[in-house]
Motif scaffolding. Sequence first.
Motif, PDB file in Angstrom:
ATOM      1  N   UNK A 256       0.859  -1.182   0.000  1.00  0.00           N
ATOM      2  CA  UNK A 256       0.000   0.000   0.000  1.00  0.00           C
ATOM      3  C   UNK A 256       0.895   1.231   0.000  1.00  0.00           C
ATOM      4  N   UNK A 257       0.688   2.120  -0.945  1.00  0.00           N
ATOM      5  CA  UNK A 257       1.566   3.289  -1.062  1.00  0.00           C
ATOM      6  C   UNK A 257       0.832   4.623  -0.948  1.00  0.00           C
ATOM      7  N   UNK A 258      -0.490   4.607  -0.903  1.00  0.00           N
ATOM      8  CA  UNK A 258      -1.242   5.857  -0.795  1.00  0.00           C
ATOM      9  C   UNK A 258      -2.328   5.712   0.264  1.00  0.00           C
ATOM     10  N   UNK A 259      -2.730   6.841   0.805  1.00  0.00           N
ATOM     11  CA  UNK A 259      -3.866   6.870   1.720  1.00  0.00           C
ATOM     12  C   UNK A 259      -3.604   6.295   3.088  1.00  0.00           C
ATOM     13  N   UNK A 260      -2.343   6.121   3.443  1.00  0.00           N
ATOM     14  CA  UNK A 260      -2.072   5.487   4.742  1.00  0.00           C
ATOM     15  C   UNK A 260      -2.294   6.429   5.919  1.00  0.00           C
ATOM     16  N   UNK A 261      -2.119   7.724   5.696  1.00  0.00           N
ATOM     17  CA  UNK A 261      -2.163   8.689   6.798  1.00  0.00           C
ATOM     18  C   UNK A 261      -2.878   9.952   6.334  1.00  0.00           C
ATOM     19  N   UNK A 262      -3.646  10.546   7.239  1.00  0.00           N
ATOM     20  CA  UNK A 262      -4.179  11.889   7.015  1.00  0.00           C
ATOM     21  C   UNK A 262      -3.861  12.743   8.240  1.00  0.00           C
ATOM     22  N   UNK A 263      -3.346  13.957   7.990  1.00  0.00           N
ATOM     23  CA  UNK A 263      -2.858  14.464   6.714  1.00  0.00           C
ATOM     24  C   UNK A 263      -1.559  13.768   6.321  1.00  0.00           C
ATOM     25  N   UNK A 264      -1.202  13.764   5.051  1.00  0.00           N
ATOM     26  CA  UNK A 264      -0.042  12.982   4.600  1.00  0.00           C
ATOM     27  C   UNK A 264       1.253  13.318   5.315  1.00  0.00           C
ATOM     28  N   UNK A 265       1.383  14.551   5.793  1.00  0.00           N
ATOM     29  CA  UNK A 265       2.626  14.975   6.442  1.00  0.00           C
ATOM     30  C   UNK A 265       2.657  14.689   7.939  1.00  0.00           C
ATOM     31  N   UNK A 266       1.644  14.020   8.455  1.00  0.00           N
ATOM     32  CA  UNK A 266       1.513  13.868   9.908  1.00  0.00           C
ATOM     33  C   UNK A 266       2.682  13.136  10.544  1.00  0.00           C
ATOM     34  N   UNK A 267       3.337  12.246   9.812  1.00  0.00           N
ATOM     35  CA  UNK A 267       4.420  11.446  10.383  1.00  0.00           C
ATOM     36  C   UNK A 267       5.790  11.889   9.891  1.00  0.00           C
ATOM     37  N   UNK A 268       5.867  13.039   9.258  1.00  0.00           N
ATOM     38  CA  UNK A 268       7.139  13.479   8.678  1.00  0.00           C
ATOM     39  C   UNK A 268       8.235  13.650   9.723  1.00  0.00           C
ATOM     40  N   UNK A 269       7.859  13.988  10.941  1.00  0.00           N
ATOM     41  CA  UNK A 269       8.867  14.240  11.971  1.00  0.00           C
ATOM     42  C   UNK A 269       9.467  12.952  12.540  1.00  0.00           C
ATOM     43  N   UNK A 270       8.848  11.812  12.253  1.00  0.00           N
ATOM     44  CA  UNK A 270       9.352  10.549  12.774  1.00  0.00           C
ATOM     45  C   UNK A 270      10.481  10.032  11.898  1.00  0.00           C
ATOM     46  N   UNK A 271      11.512   9.487  12.530  1.00  0.00           N
ATOM     47  CA  UNK A 271      12.639   8.946  11.764  1.00  0.00           C
ATOM     48  C   UNK A 271      12.235   7.695  11.010  1.00  0.00           C
TER      49      UNK A 271
END
Length: 375
Positions: free
Chosen positions: A146-161
Amino acid sequence: MRRIRLAIAASLWLAPVTASARTLLLIGIDGASWNVMRPLLDAGKLPNLKRLVDSGSAVTLVSTEPMVSPALWTTIATGLPAAQHGITDFMVNERLLTSADRRAPAIWNMLSHYGSTVCVIGYMASWPAERVSGVLVSDRLLDPYITTGQVYPPEALDALSSTQAWSLRSDETIPRLRRFIDFDWDRHYKRLPEDSVEYLEGLLIDRRLAWAYWRDESYLRIAEALLRRKPDFFAIHLWGIDFVSHGFWKFMEPSGRNVAPKLQRDLEGIIPAYYAYMDEAVGRLLRVAGADATTIIVSDHGFREWAPGPGDAHPFLSGAHTPEGVLIAAGPGIRKGATAAATLFDVLPTTLYLLDAPIARGLPGRRLDSLLDED
């Protein structure tokens, strides 16, 4: 216009925290069962859950049919039976189940509509992630296909390594499993003869322990990071108890079965050890949420002994679903030592009431007034 409002709300929720707020936690522990939990509580093996039970209320949560996890967790989220919400199994017409198959709003939709912030982690049948006032990390985040739609908003996990607790298909998994077993798992078991005890042991640990632990720990670490922002409503689904109960029940309770002595010796402690891990998980979430959080812990069903019959599709599994699940509630708004006859349908109206949100008329469940402290 509504999409714009939700997008603004999500971006504001992801901004730096400026004030503390009280959160309601809905912690879903799939398959948690009183017949395993009670003895462990009495033996002092589950200290975090014991504190919640002693300070709040603990009752049996009666499940419903079909007793299949996606249907049951959707009932908890919508307050409706499967015939109305539309989720009845893991697949729909031989394709993956999606959130679009749900025919009724879930609690995160309702609360977003009324302006509450939400954080939903790994909830079953939540992919693709829907627009919410906050963050929704779907149950397909860790699916490599699965490569799309995993998280909303898409940037929500950007801060995680990383979204993965560790690399599952690596030797790093071996020492991590030592909290459940007292030997090093042979992750290369597939090179062994398929009729050997060692192969069966490796297979069960691979499919019924290693993946489940990796999944739960990955979502738990994400939850610890996002829960620091103190949403009004937080929900997480932890699946491991269900996996290990299906896989290892006959080793915990052999009941005269013809179980190989090596397997009995090696695997009998996995289920109790996983309950201890879930207790640790609850403690970690509560430490982040703070002492003023209201906590509701639920399971969608319980477990009992079960043996596959001749020709069964899963001949190596054991442990079957029972209708008797778990409900533990504690914190502000919860009465101590209450008793109640509770069903899955009652979780939604009770949770909405505690969040001061409107409760739709005509729901089959009811607010659990006996659990509520009105003072």
